[in-house]
Design an enzyme around this catalytic site. Structure first.
Site, PDB file in Angstrom:
ATOM      1  N   ARG A 141       0.808  -1.251   0.089  1.00 38.93           N
ATOM      2  CA  ARG A 141       0.088   0.002   0.221  1.00 38.93           C
ATOM      3  C   ARG A 141       0.866   1.075  -0.049  1.00 38.93           C
ATOM      4  NH1 ARG A 141      -5.385  -1.804   2.556  1.00 38.93           N
ATOM      5  NH2 ARG A 141      -5.923   0.244   2.681  1.00 38.93           N
ATOM      6  N   TYR A 144       0.649   4.421  -2.488  1.00 48.45           N
ATOM      7  CA  TYR A 144      -0.226   5.362  -2.279  1.00 48.45           C
ATOM      8  C   TYR A 144      -0.075   6.206  -0.869  1.00 48.45           C
ATOM      9  CZ  TYR A 144      -5.346   6.868  -1.630  1.00 48.45           C
ATOM     10  OH  TYR A 144      -6.408   7.650  -1.721  1.00 48.45           O
ATOM     11  N   LYS A 148       0.915   9.922  -0.763  1.00 48.94           N
ATOM     12  CA  LYS A 148      -0.036  10.896  -0.402  1.00 48.94           C
ATOM     13  C   LYS A 148       0.602  11.748   0.502  1.00 48.94           C
ATOM     14  CE  LYS A 148      -3.913  10.603  -2.693  1.00 48.94           C
ATOM     15  NZ  LYS A 148      -4.559  11.926  -3.219  1.00 48.94           N
ATOM     16  N   ASN A 173     -12.858   7.028   4.289  1.00 46.29           N
ATOM     17  CA  ASN A 173     -13.655   6.114   3.434  1.00 46.29           C
ATOM     18  C   ASN A 173     -15.049   6.987   2.605  1.00 46.29           C
ATOM     19  OD1 ASN A 173     -12.661   3.640   2.710  1.00 46.29           O
ATOM     20  ND2 ASN A 173     -13.662   2.792   4.235  1.00 46.29           N
ATOM     21  N   ARG A 185     -13.742  -1.319  -3.626  1.00 51.91           N
ATOM     22  CA  ARG A 185     -13.813  -0.915  -2.587  1.00 51.91           C
ATOM     23  C   ARG A 185     -14.946  -1.384  -1.797  1.00 51.91           C
ATOM     24  NH1 ARG A 185     -12.650   5.495  -3.409  1.00 51.91           N
ATOM     25  NH2 ARG A 185     -12.553   4.991  -5.597  1.00 51.91           N
ATOM     26  N   GLY A 206     -14.441 -10.114   9.705  1.00 48.65           N
ATOM     27  CA  GLY A 206     -15.616  -9.029   9.349  1.00 48.65           C
ATOM     28  C   GLY A 206     -15.882  -8.080  10.696  1.00 48.65           C
ATOM     29  N   THR A 207     -15.041  -8.207  11.687  1.00 48.06           N
ATOM     30  CA  THR A 207     -15.332  -7.286  13.135  1.00 48.06           C
ATOM     31  C   THR A 207     -14.445  -5.979  12.755  1.00 48.06           C
ATOM     32  OG1 THR A 207     -13.489  -8.699  13.755  1.00 48.06           O
ATOM     33  CG2 THR A 207     -15.808  -9.247  14.422  1.00 48.06           C
TER      34      THR A 207
HETATM   35  N1  NAD Z   1     -13.226   7.877  -2.313  1.00 42.97           N
HETATM   36  C1  NAD Z   1     -12.616   7.879  -1.338  1.00 42.97           C
HETATM   37  O1  NAD Z   1     -12.871   7.157  -0.438  1.00 42.97           O
HETATM   38  C2  NAD Z   1     -11.125   8.820  -0.770  1.00 42.97           C
HETATM   39  C3  NAD Z   1     -10.459   8.398   0.168  1.00 42.97           C
HETATM   40  C4  NAD Z   1      -9.515   9.088   0.583  1.00 42.97           C
HETATM   41  C5  NAD Z   1      -8.757  10.162  -0.599  1.00 42.97           C
HETATM   42  N2  NAD Z   1      -9.337  10.068  -1.894  1.00 42.97           N
HETATM   43  C6  NAD Z   1      -8.747  10.856  -2.649  1.00 42.97           C
HETATM   44  O2  NAD Z   1      -9.710  11.706  -3.455  1.00 42.97           O
HETATM   45  C7  NAD Z   1      -9.082  11.578  -4.775  1.00 42.97           C
HETATM   46  C8  NAD Z   1     -10.321  11.281  -5.635  1.00 42.97           C
HETATM   47  O3  NAD Z   1     -10.629   9.876  -5.299  1.00 42.97           O
HETATM   48  P1  NAD Z   1     -11.814   9.001  -6.062  1.00 42.97           P
HETATM   49  O4  NAD Z   1     -12.287   8.091  -5.117  1.00 42.97           O
HETATM   50  O5  NAD Z   1     -12.805   9.855  -6.766  1.00 42.97           O
HETATM   51  O6  NAD Z   1     -10.920   8.147  -7.219  1.00 42.97           O
HETATM   52  P2  NAD Z   1     -11.134   7.794  -8.453  1.00 42.97           P
HETATM   53  O7  NAD Z   1     -10.222   6.838  -8.964  1.00 42.97           O
HETATM   54  O8  NAD Z   1     -12.647   7.853  -8.913  1.00 42.97           O
HETATM   55  O9  NAD Z   1     -10.908   9.223  -9.372  1.00 42.97           O
HETATM   56  C9  NAD Z   1      -9.440   9.543  -9.626  1.00 42.97           C
HETATM   57  C10 NAD Z   1      -9.357  10.359 -10.886  1.00 42.97           C
HETATM   58  O10 NAD Z   1      -8.092  10.769 -10.942  1.00 42.97           O
HETATM   59  C11 NAD Z   1      -7.587  10.444 -12.392  1.00 42.97           C
HETATM   60  N3  NAD Z   1      -6.141  10.181 -12.543  1.00 42.97           N
HETATM   61  C12 NAD Z   1      -5.404   9.188 -12.058  1.00 42.97           C
HETATM   62  N4  NAD Z   1      -4.154   9.327 -12.475  1.00 42.97           N
HETATM   63  C13 NAD Z   1      -4.287  10.544 -13.142  1.00 42.97           C
HETATM   64  C14 NAD Z   1      -3.075  11.054 -13.726  1.00 42.97           C
HETATM   65  N5  NAD Z   1      -1.796  10.537 -13.950  1.00 42.97           N
HETATM   66  N6  NAD Z   1      -3.217  12.298 -14.445  1.00 42.97           N
HETATM   67  C15 NAD Z   1      -4.753  12.757 -14.468  1.00 42.97           C
HETATM   68  N7  NAD Z   1      -5.666  12.034 -14.018  1.00 42.97           N
HETATM   69  C16 NAD Z   1      -5.327  10.980 -13.324  1.00 42.97           C
HETATM   70  C17 NAD Z   1      -8.421   9.039 -12.968  1.00 42.97           C
HETATM   71  O11 NAD Z   1      -8.644   8.931 -13.875  1.00 42.97           O
HETATM   72  C18 NAD Z   1      -9.853   9.404 -11.985  1.00 42.97           C
HETATM   73  O12 NAD Z   1     -10.731  10.061 -12.856  1.00 42.97           O
HETATM   74  C19 NAD Z   1      -7.969  11.004  -4.981  1.00 42.97           C
HETATM   75  O13 NAD Z   1      -6.889  11.566  -4.985  1.00 42.97           O
HETATM   76  C20 NAD Z   1      -8.035   9.907  -3.735  1.00 42.97           C
HETATM   77  O14 NAD Z   1      -6.610   9.661  -3.326  1.00 42.97           O
HETATM   78  C21 NAD Z   1     -10.760   9.451  -1.886  1.00 42.97           C
END
Ligand code: NAD
Length: 318
Positions: A141, A144, A148, A173, A185, A206-207
């Site tokens: 992981r 990522y 970040k 989440n 997810r 599952g807990t």
């Molecule tokens: N959904 C969640 O639960 C969650 C939780 C924590 C953080 N985030 C953060 O929020 C943001 C959006 O997440 P999401 O759930 O919508 O994910 P997602 O995968 O649906 O959206 C990410 C978008 O970024 C685009 N992308 C990826 N690499 C790229 C690149 N190199 N250049 C241009 N575009 C690129 C993808 O095509 C996609 O449209 C992310 O940065 C994610 O880390 C989301």
């Protein structure tokens, strides 16, 4: 009217954010390379003259005169971010540098979509923003989590060194319509499995608990953070503190879909945190009393309706 760039705008969260920003009368540039995003998510905006779609990879520099930038580009689910971990790290780090470079050049305010994953497998529960986390730097992981974390560092350094106006949110989440059904997810997985009448797969017993935030609550928090007072940079947690076990979530989804699916258990993946729950006192204080409003059941009903429609379309096309 503000001109706003949303990187990753065709993804799950980005598409809801673009929609809300357009509804509020802004001009929006949605930048995406469509790795995990989909044009379908923003197709309803394409007719709008104030909406612009740009196919671009954020690991390459991009230039546009904008007032604000929301930096969301990054695959967010383990299946996708582990598919090409080097690219994931590049997207986080080089994407941050390119977005921050643009913000510096055009004097734009910039918000980073960071994640609760920066806390790793937390030893402190629930997690306040002051907690530094417990992250494995060399695990599956890490591309990522560490990507970040490095992006947060860059945001703070651009602020201190170049006075760039930065804001950092740590998203917990989040679920809702426009999630990618194949991204593994937990909410989308369970819903798709329930709608298809397949076994619902729970990792471990599952807990383990998670908190689930509906996407509208997140978008509200993001916009409030962008508009928060000068000098408040975050990081700030945006998540729903309500905690549910995986078993409770699966049962709720089976009930709401009326599915006949059975629950089965698989081995827990490596570095999977056992518990994660946000402390949101800072968000409440700094973001005008922000707190999640959408109850789990209400959000699940809307998300189930979305996936139900999607699966029907797939059947028609098959
Ligand atoms: N959904 C969640 O639960 C969650 C939780 C924590 C953080 N985030 C953060 O929020 C943001 C959006 O997440 P999401 O759930 O919508 O994910 P997602 O995968 O649906 O959206 C990410 C978008 O970024 C685009 N992308 C990826 N690499 C790229 C690149 N190199 N250049 C241009 N575009 C690129 C993808 O095509 C996609 O449209 C992310 O940065 C994610 O880390 C989301």
């Amino acid at each position: 009217m503000k001109r706003i760039l949303v990187t990753g705008g065709a993804g799950f969260v980005g598409s809801h954010l673009c929609t809300r920003l357009i509804e509020e009368g802004n001009e929006v540039i949605c930048l995406d390379n469509y790795f995990t995003g989909n044009k379908k998510n923003i197709v309803h905006l394409l007719e709008n003259h104030f909406f612009e779609l740009v196919r671009h990879d954020i690991t390459e520099p991009y230039y546009a005169e904008v007032d604000e930038i929301y930096n969301l580009a990054c695959p967010a689910s383990p299946v996708h971010y582990q598919y090409n971990p080097i690219k994931t790290m590049k997207t986080s780090v080089m994407g941050a540098i390119n977005s921050l470079g643009l913000a510096k050049r055009v004097n734009a305010k910039i918000l980073q979509a960071s994640t609760s994953e920066v806390y790793g497998d937390p030893k402190v529960h629930p997690q306040p923003e002051s907690y530094w986390g417990n992250v494995n730097p060399i695990g599956t992981r890490s591309c990522y989590d560490e990507g970040k974390r490095a992006a947060e560092t860059l945001f703070m350094d651009y602020h201190h060194q170049n006075r760039v106006k930065v804001k950092i949110i740590r998203i917990f989440n989040t679920y809702g319509p426009n999630m990618n059904p194949e991204d593994g997810r937990v909410v989308s997985n369970f819903i798709v499995q329930a709608l298809r009448g397949e076994d619902i797969t729970i990792f471990g017993n599952g807990t383990q608990t998670r908190s689930f935030q509906y996407v509208d609550d997140l978008v509200e928090g993001m916009i409030r953070m962008m508009n928060s007072r000068d000098g408040f940079l975050g990081p700030v947690n945006l998540g729903n503190p309500g905690e549910f076990t995986m078993l409770e979530l699966a049962d709720k989804i089976i009930e709401l879909t009326g599915s006949s699916s059975k629950i089965i258990h698989l081995e827990l993946p490596k570095d999977d945190p056992t518990q994660r729950k946000p402390l949101i006192d800072l968000a409440k204080k700094e973001l005008n009393g922000w707190e999640p409003k959408v109850k789990l059941e209400e959000g699940l009903v809307k998300t189930i309706a979305y996936f139900d429609e999607l699966l029907k379309e797939e059947k028609v096309l098959a």
